[in-house]
Structures are given as C-alpha cells and as structure tokens.
Design an enzyme around this catalytic site. Structure first.
Site, PDB file in Angstrom:
ATOM      1  N   HIS A 151     -22.829  81.186  11.522  1.00 51.47           N
ATOM      2  CA  HIS A 151     -23.112  81.494  10.121  1.00 51.47           C
ATOM      3  C   HIS A 151     -24.289  82.466  10.020  1.00 51.47           C
ATOM      4  CE1 HIS A 151     -20.749  78.104   8.135  1.00 51.47           C
ATOM      5  NE2 HIS A 151     -20.559  77.946   9.437  1.00 51.47           N
ATOM      6  N   ASP A 265      -9.549  72.167  21.418  1.00 50.73           N
ATOM      7  CA  ASP A 265      -8.952  73.404  21.934  1.00 50.73           C
ATOM      8  C   ASP A 265      -9.209  73.614  23.417  1.00 50.73           C
ATOM      9  OD1 ASP A 265     -11.658  73.910  21.805  1.00 50.73           O
ATOM     10  OD2 ASP A 265     -11.474  75.856  20.811  1.00 50.73           O
ATOM     11  N   ASP A 290     -10.396  74.796  13.178  1.00 51.16           N
ATOM     12  CA  ASP A 290     -11.533  75.698  12.968  1.00 51.16           C
ATOM     13  C   ASP A 290     -11.136  77.123  13.369  1.00 51.16           C
ATOM     14  OD1 ASP A 290     -14.079  76.346  12.112  1.00 51.16           O
ATOM     15  OD2 ASP A 290     -15.037  75.905  14.013  1.00 51.16           O
TER      16      ASP A 290
END
Length: 405
Positions: A151, A265, A290
C-alpha cells in the site's frame, strides 16, 4: 434467493450420478434445481406430484457450492484501484474470467488509494455474464505504516477527532461496501468499528501492528475477520501472539465467531503455517486469492493501485523491492494447494472457499451451501478438484472444453 410463482412454473433439472457437498459431507445424491434455487425433491414428488423435466448426468463428479472470493484486487489486466471512468467494464471482465475457476460471487477489493478512486461498484447478481458482485472490500487507507506492505505510504490515513466522518470523507460514502480492513491500534478505531458494524459492514483487522489485547478489543467492538492471516501483521510470539492469537482467544464475546483469510498460493504462507492455522481454528478459515491485476497475464510489470508490480513466475513483488504484492493464483489453484498442504478433507477444502466466506458475510442461507432453498450457484469438479463446469442460478455459465464432448 430466487423464487416466486414464476419459479414454480420453471422446468425442473435433476443432476444425477454425482456427489453433493451438503452438511459437511459428500453425499451420493441427486441435485434438483428449479427457478435458480435448490429444490427439495420430496416436496416435488409428494406435494406437486412432479418429476424432473430434464436429467443431466454428471459423470461421477463432485458438486460443491460456488466459490466466493472476498479479497480480489483485479485480474487479467484490470486493476480495481486504478482511477478510470469505465470501472464497470473492468469489473465485468474479471467477473467473466473467474468463472472457469469456479468463482460464482466476489468482493472487488480496493487497496489504499486517493479519495477520487473510491467509487461506487454496484452489487450485481451473477449469470452468464459473470460472477455476482456481493459488495466492495475496502482495504485501507486506515492501516499501519509499518505493515503497509504494497500500500502506498503517501495515501495512508489515521482517524482524527471526527473518526467516522473522516472515513466517510475519504470513501465518499459506503453504498455497496461489504468489508473494510483497518488497523485496530489506530486511535478512535473502535468507535469506527462499532459504526461500521451497525451498518452491517464486516470489519476486518489487517495491515497492523496490534497486540492481542488490542485485537480482542476490536472483536469486542464488532470486528469479525482477519485480512490475510500472518501477512502484514506482527509475527506470532509466545508472550504476545498478536492478531494471530485471536484464533484461540478466550476473550471473545460469547457466540462471536472469528474468521480469517488465508492466501494458499504456495508463496504467501508456508505449508506449516497453513496447517497450524487450520488445526487451531478450522471453522474460521476463509480462502482468498488476494489476486492482483497480473492474474492471468504472466511475467512482466503491471500495476496495483498506485504501485508498480513485477511478476516473476508465481510471485508478484512491488517493483524494485522484495515486498510481496498480492497473488497471481486463481481460487481453484488455492483450493487444491490448501488441500495438499494441510492434508485436510476434500470437504474442508471446498467449504473454506464457499461456506465459510458466505458465513462471514451472513449469506449462508443463500450462498456457500447446497441446502434446499439456497441459490443454485455451484461448481462441478473432478476428483483432483479441477473445475469441469460452473453454474449460477442453475444455469451453465462455463464448461471445460473436454466436458463438452
């Protein structure tokens, strides 16, 4: 849930030669569908004195509730956090392209962005056009600078004196918002959590340096979810396990169920960590992708909101760093990896991608289940859990090439 007089006149379809995931077990039963809903065959026989109008042989496959992805940032070149006038077409493209992966509903996720990016993405039912949109997941900007991950720091925010009004000013309203991820250690966060939950919005704890006590207080204020457990939070410590400790906390309100997202994942979470979380609190585990806009595109440079992302093989990094930036694994891949990594049952792996996210969002009577009266959103899988077909409202919306022959 679909229904009404029109549904009663609709044709009845009987799916045969299959194993249905129902009541936490795979049952050798037929699945009956009419008017977009799962039908109780006994009522059909004894009350309406009807039989199926059409039978479809499933070839011994598994029929499971459609997968629900509550954290997906984009995919196939579409970035939900990029300022654009035509956000609808991007959401529609992703909705269509995730059908082959068994996803029938999802929450488009926006990462920390300038205020003008937080725009209204409408809730939309699924169908042949694509998976249904259940509402938006807003991840940030009210998160920790230290644990911001991918972010952008320039757009992070904290709560000021008018905490909830600050949030509304940034987001521009909360229409169609389903989940908000925030860091509970931020000042005045608990009054924001209470205000959001009073509106029926799920509050998730993530991108945070909160200790266990602060996290427990956030749950007592109404938070029910943890964003991508283990990632972007303090590591587990035996004297203060941080947010991770919520999985076994004895200080949660009576009857309060905590859910937590896991990115299975093979990159974000070590198999041992997956096993620890699952064995500690299996009923709360929610598989999320995600997924970033690079999903389905291959190696190279792509975007995620205000950041540039570099994909190398199965890994996505913030360009020029070793900071992970979301996943490029679709949901069906996550389900298979989770099954293999944890050694859990097939039923548990499938429920982590269907029933649990539906329970998180309070939709378990309609989504994430094949119980009578639920929406007929389901996925047809072979024994290795590869998707053969996807149905929404009882309508075939995607089918593997080999299954058409």
């Amino acid at each position: 849930m679909r229904g009404g007089q029109g549904a009663a006149r609709a044709p009845v379809i009987q799916f045969t030669n299959c194993r249905i995931l129902r009541g936490r077990a795979l049952l050798r039963e037929d699945l009956w569908v009419r008017g977009g809903s799962i039908l109780d065959p006994e009522k059909l026989f004894f009350e309406e004195r009807r039989v199926a109008d059409e039978q479809r042989d499933c070839g011994g496959c598994i029929l499971a509730p459609g997968f629900i992805d509550v954290q997906i940032n984009g995919g196939f070149g579409v970035d939900f956090s990029q300022a654009t006038e035509d956000v609808g077409s991007g959401v529609a493209l992703v909705a269509r392209r995730i059908l082959p992966h068994g996803v029938t509903s999802f929450c488009p996720t926006l990462v920390t962005s300038p205020p003008e990016v937080y725009r209204k993405i409408p809730v939309k039912s699924g169908g042949p056009h694509g998976a249904g949109v259940l509402g938006v997941h807003l991840e940030g900007p009210f998160i920790s600078r230290e644990k911001r991950g991918a972010h952008p720091e320039a757009h992070l925010r904290s709560f000021e004196a008018n905490a909830f009004q600050d949030l509304l000013a940034i987001y521009g309203g909360l229409d169609n918002v389903r989940i908000v991820t925030l860091a509970p250690e931020l000042g005045r966060s608990h009054e924001v959590i209470r205000a959001l939950t009073a509106l029926g919005i799920c509050v998730s704890l993530g991108h945070s340096v909160a200790d266990l006590g602060t996290a427990e207080e956030a749950v007592q204020s109404g938070a029910t979810f943890i964003t991508h457990l283990f990632n972007a939070m303090l590591p587990f410590h035996h004297r203060d396990p941080g947010i991770v400790g919520l999985l076994t906390s004895d200080r949660l309100p009576l009857g309060r169920h905590i859910f937590y997202g896991m990115i299975a994942d093979g990159i974000h979470t070590n198999p041992a960590a997956l096993r620890i979380a699952h064995r500690a609190h299996p009923e709360g585990l929610v598989l999320v992708t995600d997924a970033v806009p690079a999903l389905g595109l291959g190696n190279g440079r792509h975007t995620l909101g205000q950041q540039e992302v570099e994909v190398d093989g199965l890994t996505a990094y913030v360009a020029g760093t070793n900071t992970l930036s979301g996943s490029i694994a679709p949901m069906d891949t996550c389900v298979r990896h989770f099954l293999q990594a944890t050694g859990c049952s097939v039923e548990s792996a499938l429920e982590a991608a269907s029933l649990h996210p539906a329970q998180l969002l309070g939709l378990e009577k309609h989504k994430g289940t094949l119980d009578f009266g639920a929406d007929a959103d389901f996925v047809v899988l072979d024994d290795s859990l590869h998707v053969r077909a996807t149905y929404i409202s009882g309508e075939l919306v995607w089918q593997a090439e080999e299954a058409r022959q």
